[in-house]
Design a protein around this motif. Structure first.
Motif, PDB file in Angstrom:
ATOM      1  N   TYR A 114      48.972  51.202  26.068  1.00  0.00           N
ATOM      2  CA  TYR A 114      48.731  49.773  25.877  1.00  0.00           C
ATOM      3  C   TYR A 114      49.241  48.986  27.069  1.00  0.00           C
ATOM      4  O   TYR A 114      50.053  49.457  27.867  1.00  0.00           O
ATOM      5  N   GLN A 144      50.452  44.819  27.894  1.00  0.00           N
ATOM      6  CA  GLN A 144      50.739  43.487  27.356  1.00  0.00           C
ATOM      7  C   GLN A 144      50.288  42.440  28.368  1.00  0.00           C
ATOM      8  O   GLN A 144      50.658  42.511  29.544  1.00  0.00           O
ATOM      9  N   TYR A 151      50.248  38.571  29.656  1.00  0.00           N
ATOM     10  CA  TYR A 151      50.970  37.293  29.618  1.00  0.00           C
ATOM     11  C   TYR A 151      50.131  36.267  30.360  1.00  0.00           C
ATOM     12  O   TYR A 151      50.018  36.302  31.586  1.00  0.00           O
TER      13      TYR A 151
END
Length: 221
Positions: free
Chosen positions: A10, A12, A14
């Motif tokens: 995965y 992430q 931002y």
């Protein structure tokens, strides 16, 4: 965002409230390729970049013994999730810098690699048996040359080599050797030594981190 079925596949994202930069930055955490070190190390850096108006991706990838090929496959899949147009900088800390360089050598979307105390010369790191022979553990019998940044140069992406004089985890000689080999091979690069240890680079309040942010100009700003 998941890019595979494994729990560690995965990234992430931002997103800045207001984008003022071109392209994006992908953070690749270190930890000598061991599973106990996770993407949580990169969260403060990604948050700081987003606050500065640059889209930031914090990568998690499969790690552990014999993970050389899996790491590269994961990084290439994750890079495909970057949707921003413009330059892409990979910012890798410690072992993350090794993966960043290998990815950059395989994907021409990458414009720049910023190495934060990076393990850029696996041959030297292996001979020094750094972190209880972490290089040998990660390779798991895979050929060292295919994973060794200094053996993949020159590549189109620029390499910014940052290292701390008091680094006890990845000795500064690794950075010096990498810079020497970059110069000999015609790899576009810069090399800077700073005060501080192995971890000051991932402290968003440090002057070392500020240097990493400055290295994003003029490519992204």
């Amino acid at each position: 965002m998941h890019y595979g079925a494994h729990q560690d596949q995965y990234v992430q994202f931002y997103e800045p409230e207001r984008i003022i930069a071109r392209g994006a930055v992908m953070i690749i955490h270190g930890g000598y390729w061991r599973e106990k070190y996770t993407a949580s190390l990169g969260v403060p850096l990604a948050q700081d970049l987003a606050a500065r108006g640059i889209p930031a991706y914090n990568l998690e990838y499969r790690r552990g013994p014999g993970s050389a090929a899996k790491m590269l496959a994961d990084a290439r899949l994750a890079l495909g999730l970057v949707k921003e147009e413009g330059p892409i900088t990979l910012m890798g800390h410690s072992a993350g810098a090794q993966l960043a360089c290998v990815l950059a050598a395989h994907d021409q979307r990458v414009s720049q690699v910023i190495s934060q105390a990076g393990v850029l010369d696996l041959d030297t790191a292996q001979r020094l048996k750094l972190s209880d022979s972490a290089v040998e553990e990660m390779l798991g019998g895979a050929p060292l040359g295919a994973c060794n940044p200094v053996e993949l140069w020159p590549m189109p992406a620029r390499v910014v080599i940052f290292h701390g004089r008091d680094d006890g985890d990845v000795p500064p000689r690794i950075a010096r050797i990498a810079a020497q080999k970059a110069a000999a091979l015609g790899q576009e690069h810069s090399f800077s030594l700073f005060d501080g240890d192995h971890y000051t680079w991932i402290d968003p309040h440090s002057s070392q981190w500020a240097a990493c942010v400055r290295a994003l100009s003029p490519l992204h700003y």
